[in-house]
Design an enzyme around this catalytic site. Structure first.
Site, mmCIF file in Angstrom:
data_model
loop_
_atom_site.group_PDB
_atom_site.id
_atom_site.type_symbol
_atom_site.label_atom_id
_atom_site.label_comp_id
_atom_site.label_asym_id
_atom_site.label_seq_id
_atom_site.Cartn_x
_atom_site.Cartn_y
_atom_site.Cartn_z
ATOM 1 C CD GLU A 35 11.330 4.802 -0.014
ATOM 2 O OE1 GLU A 35 11.972 3.738 0.134
ATOM 3 O OE2 GLU A 35 10.568 5.265 0.846
ATOM 4 N N GLY A 36 16.145 6.407 -1.966
ATOM 5 C CA GLY A 36 17.529 5.952 -2.134
ATOM 6 C C GLY A 36 18.284 6.035 -0.815
ATOM 7 C CG HIS A 37 19.153 9.866 0.913
ATOM 8 N ND1 HIS A 37 18.384 10.708 0.145
ATOM 9 C CD2 HIS A 37 20.433 10.284 0.744
ATOM 10 C CE1 HIS A 37 19.156 11.599 -0.437
ATOM 11 N NE2 HIS A 37 20.412 11.369 -0.102
ATOM 12 N N GLY A 147 25.708 4.463 -2.345
ATOM 13 C CA GLY A 147 24.778 4.099 -3.414
ATOM 14 C C GLY A 147 25.493 3.886 -4.736
ATOM 15 C CE LYS A 149 21.332 9.419 -9.335
ATOM 16 N NZ LYS A 149 22.241 10.475 -9.026
ATOM 17 C CG ASP A 150 26.100 9.410 -6.466
ATOM 18 O OD1 ASP A 150 26.033 10.327 -7.294
ATOM 19 O OD2 ASP A 150 25.223 9.217 -5.600
ATOM 20 C CD GLN A 153 29.837 10.080 -3.663
ATOM 21 O OE1 GLN A 153 29.893 11.295 -3.800
ATOM 22 N NE2 GLN A 153 28.785 9.483 -3.111
ATOM 23 C CB SER A 186 18.764 15.616 -3.560
ATOM 24 O OG SER A 186 19.034 14.599 -2.617
ATOM 25 N NE ARG A 187 22.970 18.723 -8.031
ATOM 26 C CZ ARG A 187 24.016 18.201 -7.376
ATOM 27 N NH1 ARG A 187 24.185 16.883 -7.343
ATOM 28 N NH2 ARG A 187 24.885 18.974 -6.771
HETATM 29 P P1 AMP Z 1 23.687 12.341 -1.395
HETATM 30 O O1 AMP Z 1 22.809 12.813 -0.270
HETATM 31 O O2 AMP Z 1 23.175 12.718 -2.742
HETATM 32 O O3 AMP Z 1 25.134 12.688 -1.182
HETATM 33 O O4 AMP Z 1 23.617 10.754 -1.361
HETATM 34 C C1 AMP Z 1 23.924 10.041 -0.181
HETATM 35 C C2 AMP Z 1 24.083 8.590 -0.539
HETATM 36 O O5 AMP Z 1 22.871 8.106 -1.120
HETATM 37 C C3 AMP Z 1 25.193 8.346 -1.587
HETATM 38 O O6 AMP Z 1 25.930 7.191 -1.223
HETATM 39 C C4 AMP Z 1 24.396 8.134 -2.854
HETATM 40 O O7 AMP Z 1 25.050 7.333 -3.795
HETATM 41 C C5 AMP Z 1 23.158 7.446 -2.321
HETATM 42 N N1 AMP Z 1 22.050 7.561 -3.279
HETATM 43 C C6 AMP Z 1 21.634 8.683 -3.918
HETATM 44 N N2 AMP Z 1 20.616 8.402 -4.766
HETATM 45 C C7 AMP Z 1 20.401 7.068 -4.664
HETATM 46 C C8 AMP Z 1 19.494 6.160 -5.308
HETATM 47 N N3 AMP Z 1 18.608 6.574 -6.208
HETATM 48 N N4 AMP Z 1 19.568 4.856 -4.969
HETATM 49 C C9 AMP Z 1 20.474 4.419 -4.047
HETATM 50 N N5 AMP Z 1 21.355 5.222 -3.412
HETATM 51 C C10 AMP Z 1 21.323 6.534 -3.716
#
Ligand code: AMP
Length: 279
Positions: A35-37, A147, A149-150, A153, A186-187
């Protein structure tokens, strides 16, 4: 939704989008959507004429001892979800497509990328920046969605975009959480049910830290509070719990509300989370 595997095809589509004066909204990801993505894809859909997503597990941002081989992958499901969110173009290149033979170039931001996550994962942000720079050159978006979340980053990529004059605006979307506060990641897929239950301690620690700060606690009190909450939970190995200035990631200045950051290992998952204290 169009699916592009090659940088040349992706670039050609984006050249046409610019010619048609479409606003390009881009979400870079490593796939295994949650859902974050999806929240980023929705924000992009609301802001752009053309929504692009990249799905690429970037080897440059993993250290040798890290989880590159076992990192969750669900390419078919990701494409279905992207289509359902109204994404126009998905860019899912192979590693060979993204890494010219003999590739050596990385992008080093400096101090901001060397503390906290940068210290725990040497070279991590160099790899993130190298690939995000490459994606920005291929996709040429007007806006990218990241996000909160990071948080580090985001700060590192803001620095890079400013310093290297990328013509893109960064928009940051709030962290999407499970009902018990655990940030979606994802982790989280690595956690068994007991570990999953324990993992919510990261958010509880952040909340306790914020409460301590708001009640007049110092940086040291706030960090101590977060550590105390984590150490009361067996099976959670704290890496760091810090209160920092949200821009510099150094010690917070007088008067400014800090960003609280936490990283811990739960089973084989290394989890990170953060919370901006209200000013
Ligand atoms: P990733 O696939 O982990 O590289 O994440 C891709 C994007 O999704 C990055 O900008 C992350 O910060 C964002 N993201 C990951 N987890 C969440 C979350 N729980 N809520 C909002 N955005 C997220």
């Amino acid at each position: 939704m169009e699916l592009k595997r090659s940088a040349a095809d992706m670039r050609a589509t984006m050249v046409r989008a610019h010619r048609d004066e479409l606003t390009i909204a881009f979400v870079p990801t490593m796939g295994a959507f949650h859902e974050g993505h999806l929240s980023l894809l929705r924000a992009a859909r609301a802001a752009g004429d053309l929504v692009a997503v990249s799905i690429y597990v970037n080897p440059l941002q993993f250290e040798a001892r890290e989880d590159l081989a076992s990192y969750p992958r669900a390419p078919e499901r990701d494409l279905e979800l992207a289509r359902a969110e109204g994404v126009d173009v998905a860019f899912a290149p192979s590693v060979d497509e993204m890494q010219p033979p003999g590739r050596t170039t990385v992008v080093t931001v400096g101090r901001l990328a060397e503390v906290l996550e940068g210290a725990a994962r040497p070279g991590h942000f160099d790899g993130v920046c190298a690939v995000v720079a490459q994606l920005l050159n291929i996709v040429t978006p007007h806006i990218i969605f990241l996000g909160q979340k990071d948080a580090q980053q985001v700060a590192v990529l803001r620095r890079m975009v400013t310093d290297l004059s990328f013509a893109t605006e960064i928009r940051v979307c709030p962290t999407v959480r499970e009902p018990d506060g655990l940030a979606l990641s994802s982790r989280n897929a690595y956690l068994d049910s007991e570990e999953r239950a324990r993992a919510s301690v990261l958010f509880r620690a952040l909340e306790a830290g914020a409460k301590r700060w708001t009640a007049g606690g110092s940086v040291a009190d706030t960090e101590h509070e977060m550590r105390a909450v984590v150490s009361a939970t067996a099976g959670v190995l704290l890496d760091y719990a810090r209160a920092v200035d949200p821009e510099s990631f150094e010690a917070p200045g007088k008067g400014g509300a800090p960003l609280l950051l936490i990283a811990a290992r739960v089973g084989r998952a290394r989890l990170i989370d953060n919370l901006q204290v209200e000013g």
